[in-house]
Motif scaffolding. Structure first.
Motif, PDB file in Angstrom:
ATOM      1  N   ASP A   1      38.628  37.899  47.744  1.00 26.18           N
ATOM      2  CA  ASP A   1      38.889  36.490  47.437  1.00 26.18           C
ATOM      3  C   ASP A   1      40.138  36.410  46.573  1.00 26.18           C
ATOM      4  OD1 ASP A   1      38.762  33.787  46.833  1.00 26.18           O
ATOM      5  OD2 ASP A   1      37.223  34.059  45.311  1.00 26.18           O
TER       6      ASP A   1
ATOM      7  N   THR B   1      42.522  33.405  45.066  1.00 24.27           N
ATOM      8  CA  THR B   1      42.589  31.955  44.903  1.00 24.27           C
ATOM      9  C   THR B   1      43.540  31.613  43.764  1.00 24.27           C
ATOM     10  OG1 THR B   1      40.272  31.799  45.558  1.00 24.27           O
ATOM     11  CG2 THR B   1      41.222  29.868  44.521  1.00 24.27           C
TER      12      THR B   1
ATOM     13  N   TRP C   1      39.996  34.143  51.963  1.00 20.24           N
ATOM     14  CA  TRP C   1      38.930  35.143  51.994  1.00 20.24           C
ATOM     15  C   TRP C   1      39.257  36.052  53.159  1.00 20.24           C
ATOM     16  CZ3 TRP C   1      34.176  31.408  51.895  1.00 20.24           C
ATOM     17  CH2 TRP C   1      34.004  30.905  50.607  1.00 20.24           C
TER      18      TRP C   1
END
Length: 65
Positions: free
Chosen positions: A24, A26, A50
């Motif tokens: 992940d 972000t 992802w």
């Protein structure tokens, strides 16, 4: 100015019997407001991905509070 970033590995349930691990990544930027000396508000727009060896899923989401 507000910001958030995240890097990690998440376990995600794909169906009732399947789970898989995804990397992940972000990040997001936004604005923050001081409404009072003890009260703040913010709006944040995140984007990321992802991914694992078989799947790649970009996403975008917003947060506020």
């Amino acid at each position: 100015m507000s910001w958030q970033w995240q890097l990690g590995i998440k376990e995600i349930g794909l169906s009732s019997s399947e789970e898989d691990h995804f990397v992940d990544i972000t990040g997001g930027v936004g604005v923050g407001y001081d409404l009072h000396s003890d009260v703040n508000a913010y709006a944040l727009l995140n984007a990321g991905v992802w991914a694992n060896l078989a799947n790649f899923e970009p996403f975008c989401n917003q947060k506020g509070g």
